[in-house]
Design a protein around this motif. Structure first.
Motif, PDB file in Angstrom:
ATOM      1  N   ALA A 114     -25.589   3.908 -49.619  1.00 61.85           N
ATOM      2  CA  ALA A 114     -24.552   4.181 -50.619  1.00 61.85           C
ATOM      3  C   ALA A 114     -23.749   2.927 -50.925  1.00 61.85           C
ATOM      4  O   ALA A 114     -23.326   2.704 -52.065  1.00 61.85           O
ATOM      5  CB  ALA A 114     -23.638   5.293 -50.129  1.00 61.85           C
ATOM      6  N   PHE A 115     -23.525   2.091 -49.911  1.00 65.95           N
ATOM      7  CA  PHE A 115     -22.757   0.850 -50.110  1.00 65.95           C
ATOM      8  C   PHE A 115     -23.562  -0.173 -50.909  1.00 65.95           C
ATOM      9  O   PHE A 115     -23.047  -0.811 -51.828  1.00 65.95           O
ATOM     10  CB  PHE A 115     -22.349   0.263 -48.752  1.00 65.95           C
ATOM     11  CG  PHE A 115     -21.606  -1.033 -48.864  1.00 65.95           C
ATOM     12  CD1 PHE A 115     -20.265  -1.055 -49.234  1.00 65.95           C
ATOM     13  CD2 PHE A 115     -22.241  -2.242 -48.611  1.00 65.95           C
ATOM     14  CE1 PHE A 115     -19.574  -2.255 -49.342  1.00 65.95           C
ATOM     15  CE2 PHE A 115     -21.564  -3.439 -48.720  1.00 65.95           C
ATOM     16  CZ  PHE A 115     -20.227  -3.447 -49.082  1.00 65.95           C
ATOM     17  N   VAL A 116     -24.843  -0.306 -50.579  1.00 66.32           N
ATOM     18  CA  VAL A 116     -25.693  -1.298 -51.244  1.00 66.32           C
ATOM     19  C   VAL A 116     -25.921  -0.938 -52.711  1.00 66.32           C
ATOM     20  O   VAL A 116     -25.864  -1.791 -53.599  1.00 66.32           O
ATOM     21  CB  VAL A 116     -27.053  -1.420 -50.511  1.00 66.32           C
ATOM     22  CG1 VAL A 116     -27.995  -2.336 -51.285  1.00 66.32           C
ATOM     23  CG2 VAL A 116     -26.835  -1.947 -49.097  1.00 66.32           C
ATOM     24  N   PHE A 117     -26.171   0.339 -52.979  1.00 64.86           N
ATOM     25  CA  PHE A 117     -26.501   0.770 -54.339  1.00 64.86           C
ATOM     26  C   PHE A 117     -25.330   1.484 -55.018  1.00 64.86           C
ATOM     27  O   PHE A 117     -25.542   2.335 -55.891  1.00 64.86           O
ATOM     28  CB  PHE A 117     -27.717   1.709 -54.302  1.00 64.86           C
ATOM     29  CG  PHE A 117     -28.954   1.078 -53.733  1.00 64.86           C
ATOM     30  CD1 PHE A 117     -29.690   0.180 -54.481  1.00 64.86           C
ATOM     31  CD2 PHE A 117     -29.365   1.382 -52.439  1.00 64.86           C
ATOM     32  CE1 PHE A 117     -30.835  -0.400 -53.954  1.00 64.86           C
ATOM     33  CE2 PHE A 117     -30.506   0.815 -51.911  1.00 64.86           C
ATOM     34  CZ  PHE A 117     -31.249  -0.083 -52.670  1.00 64.86           C
ATOM     35  N   LYS A 118     -24.125   1.144 -54.633  1.00 61.87           N
ATOM     36  CA  LYS A 118     -22.943   1.843 -55.137  1.00 61.87           C
ATOM     37  C   LYS A 118     -22.868   1.849 -56.656  1.00 61.87           C
ATOM     38  O   LYS A 118     -22.694   2.900 -57.289  1.00 61.87           O
ATOM     39  CB  LYS A 118     -21.679   1.203 -54.553  1.00 61.87           C
ATOM     40  CG  LYS A 118     -20.397   1.889 -55.003  1.00 61.87           C
ATOM     41  CD  LYS A 118     -19.174   1.224 -54.399  1.00 61.87           C
ATOM     42  CE  LYS A 118     -17.904   1.907 -54.885  1.00 61.87           C
ATOM     43  NZ  LYS A 118     -16.682   1.246 -54.342  1.00 61.87           N
ATOM     44  N   THR A 119     -23.007   0.682 -57.281  1.00 63.89           N
ATOM     45  CA  THR A 119     -22.888   0.570 -58.739  1.00 63.89           C
ATOM     46  C   THR A 119     -23.993   1.346 -59.447  1.00 63.89           C
ATOM     47  O   THR A 119     -23.737   2.079 -60.418  1.00 63.89           O
ATOM     48  CB  THR A 119     -22.947  -0.909 -59.169  1.00 63.89           C
ATOM     49  OG1 THR A 119     -21.927  -1.632 -58.479  1.00 63.89           O
ATOM     50  CG2 THR A 119     -22.734  -1.042 -60.668  1.00 63.89           C
ATOM     51  N   VAL A 120     -25.214   1.198 -58.957  1.00 64.52           N
ATOM     52  CA  VAL A 120     -26.356   1.894 -59.566  1.00 64.52           C
ATOM     53  C   VAL A 120     -26.180   3.407 -59.463  1.00 64.52           C
ATOM     54  O   VAL A 120     -26.413   4.142 -60.435  1.00 64.52           O
ATOM     55  CB  VAL A 120     -27.674   1.475 -58.881  1.00 64.52           C
ATOM     56  CG1 VAL A 120     -28.848   2.265 -59.444  1.00 64.52           C
ATOM     57  CG2 VAL A 120     -27.906  -0.012 -59.046  1.00 64.52           C
ATOM     58  N   LEU A 121     -25.737   3.869 -58.307  1.00 61.38           N
ATOM     59  CA  LEU A 121     -25.541   5.302 -58.101  1.00 61.38           C
ATOM     60  C   LEU A 121     -24.449   5.845 -59.007  1.00 61.38           C
ATOM     61  O   LEU A 121     -24.557   6.960 -59.541  1.00 61.38           O
ATOM     62  CB  LEU A 121     -25.199   5.580 -56.632  1.00 61.38           C
ATOM     63  CG  LEU A 121     -26.313   5.305 -55.613  1.00 61.38           C
ATOM     64  CD1 LEU A 121     -25.803   5.504 -54.203  1.00 61.38           C
ATOM     65  CD2 LEU A 121     -27.515   6.193 -55.876  1.00 61.38           C
ATOM     66  N   GLU A 122     -23.372   5.060 -59.191  1.00 60.79           N
ATOM     67  CA  GLU A 122     -22.274   5.502 -60.052  1.00 60.79           C
ATOM     68  C   GLU A 122     -22.728   5.602 -61.503  1.00 60.79           C
ATOM     69  O   GLU A 122     -22.355   6.541 -62.218  1.00 60.79           O
ATOM     70  CB  GLU A 122     -21.092   4.540 -59.933  1.00 60.79           C
ATOM     71  CG  GLU A 122     -20.356   4.652 -58.607  1.00 60.79           C
ATOM     72  CD  GLU A 122     -19.224   3.643 -58.489  1.00 60.79           C
ATOM     73  OE1 GLU A 122     -19.130   2.750 -59.365  1.00 60.79           O
ATOM     74  OE2 GLU A 122     -18.434   3.753 -57.528  1.00 60.79           O
ATOM     75  N   ILE A 123     -23.534   4.644 -61.959  1.00 55.11           N
ATOM     76  CA  ILE A 123     -24.038   4.669 -63.331  1.00 55.11           C
ATOM     77  C   ILE A 123     -24.971   5.865 -63.527  1.00 55.11           C
ATOM     78  O   ILE A 123     -24.881   6.597 -64.527  1.00 55.11           O
ATOM     79  CB  ILE A 123     -24.775   3.349 -63.670  1.00 55.11           C
ATOM     80  CG1 ILE A 123     -23.779   2.183 -63.683  1.00 55.11           C
ATOM     81  CG2 ILE A 123     -25.485   3.462 -65.012  1.00 55.11           C
ATOM     82  CD1 ILE A 123     -24.434   0.822 -63.837  1.00 55.11           C
ATOM     83  N   LEU A 124     -25.878   6.064 -62.561  1.00 54.77           N
ATOM     84  CA  LEU A 124     -26.805   7.189 -62.652  1.00 54.77           C
ATOM     85  C   LEU A 124     -26.053   8.518 -62.651  1.00 54.77           C
ATOM     86  O   LEU A 124     -26.386   9.431 -63.426  1.00 54.77           O
ATOM     87  CB  LEU A 124     -27.793   7.147 -61.478  1.00 54.77           C
ATOM     88  CG  LEU A 124     -28.891   6.086 -61.536  1.00 54.77           C
ATOM     89  CD1 LEU A 124     -29.687   6.082 -60.249  1.00 54.77           C
ATOM     90  CD2 LEU A 124     -29.818   6.352 -62.722  1.00 54.77           C
ATOM     91  N   GLU A 125     -25.043   8.614 -61.808  1.00 56.33           N
ATOM     92  CA  GLU A 125     -24.258   9.844 -61.737  1.00 56.33           C
ATOM     93  C   GLU A 125     -23.539  10.114 -63.053  1.00 56.33           C
ATOM     94  O   GLU A 125     -23.476  11.260 -63.521  1.00 56.33           O
ATOM     95  CB  GLU A 125     -23.259   9.768 -60.577  1.00 56.33           C
ATOM     96  CG  GLU A 125     -22.302  10.959 -60.490  1.00 56.33           C
ATOM     97  CD  GLU A 125     -23.019  12.281 -60.362  1.00 56.33           C
ATOM     98  OE1 GLU A 125     -22.439  13.302 -60.777  1.00 56.33           O
ATOM     99  OE2 GLU A 125     -24.167  12.302 -59.876  1.00 56.33           O
TER     100      GLU A 125
END
Length: 273
Positions: A53-64
């Motif tokens: 979650a820390f490493v892919f934080k930005t990607v996960l937020e955009i996808l969400e």
């Protein structure tokens, strides 16, 4: 001269795209929705692993954010074009759609830091989107209907099993409970042993030491193999009955929801009528 409405604004066209599956647009919509559901569940699991979650934080937020917009559109569009919006909203899948869409907005409504831990739990409600996959599987509705019709029989069977393990646990306590250094220290522990043994799990944390206790345990194990298949038989018999059941008038043959005489598709599951 009135201008023609765009396809996505016309209720009838939108209805056939969202609830129908026999058109090209309807099939594309279903495939895209299935991909989004799968991706959403994957994102939810990744978010539960702190390191990822820390490493892919930005990607996960955009996808969400993108998926929130997509699922919000899907829910609002279904309400907009459904034959009976209120009935859809309070149907099983209508509630699932709502539960899977609302969490991101709850985060916006409660920005206070002390509630952040609680709000993280709301985000995992998105896992409910997995139930939307049943929308694309006829057999899924058939299985759910069979389970629903079998519920009373399964409940009676469950009560019988509860009574049986209490009796078996009590007998084991009578056999093993008075031995020095016994692991059957009380009735609760003995009933726990009966449950673990009869379900053939066998953790091995509690074992009988007397010959009679071991013989009785062997009987409980064999009894478990005998009765463990009963619920499967109940559901299977109901499943066969459900398959052969005649379609009732005014109801969808797939999900049982109410449909109108002129409806071409069910507004709940999209089944072609």
């Amino acid at each position: 001269m009135s201008m023609k409405k765009p396809v996505w604004m016309d209720k009838e066209n939108l209805y056939h795209i969202i609830f129908g599956t026999d058109t090209k647009c309807g099939k594309i919509y279903d495939v895209v929705l299935m991909i989004l559901i799968t991706l959403s569940i994957l994102v939810t699991f990744i978010e539960s692993v702190p390191s990822l979650a820390f490493v892919f934080k930005t990607v996960l937020e955009i996808l969400e954010a993108l998926m929130t917009v997509a699922f919000t559109f899907d829910y609002v569009a279904r309400l907009y074009c459904a034959r009976n919006p209120k009935q859809y909203a309070f149907s099983f899948f209508g509630i699932i759609d709502f539960l899977s869409t609302i969490p991101p907005y709850l985060v916006l409504l409660f920005p206070s830091a002390r509630y952040m831990i609680l709000l993280r739990t709301f985000r995992f409600i998105r896992v409910f989107r997995v139930f939307k996959l049943f929308t694309f599987i006829n057999e899924g509705y058939l299985l759910m209907s069979s389970l629903r019709r079998s519920m009373n029989k399964i409940l009676v069977y469950f009560i019988f099993v509860v009574i049986l393990v209490i009796c078996l646990g009590t007998l084991m306590y009578m056999v093993e409970g008075n031995r020095p250094g016994t692991q059957f220290t009380d009735l609760g522990t003995s009933v726990y042993y009966a449950i673990v043994t009869m379900t053939t799990v066998g953790y091995g944390d509690i074992t009988p030491v007397t010959p009679l206790g071991r013989l009785f345990s062997a009987f409980v194990m064999l009894l478990g193999y005998t009765i463990i298949a009963i619920p499967t038989g109940i559901v299977t018999a109901t499943f066969v009955d459900e398959t052969n059941r005649k379609v009732e008038k005014g109801k969808c043959p797939r999900c049982g929801g109410k449909v109108g005489k002129k409806d071409r598709y069910c507004s709940h599951c999209g089944e072609k009528l």
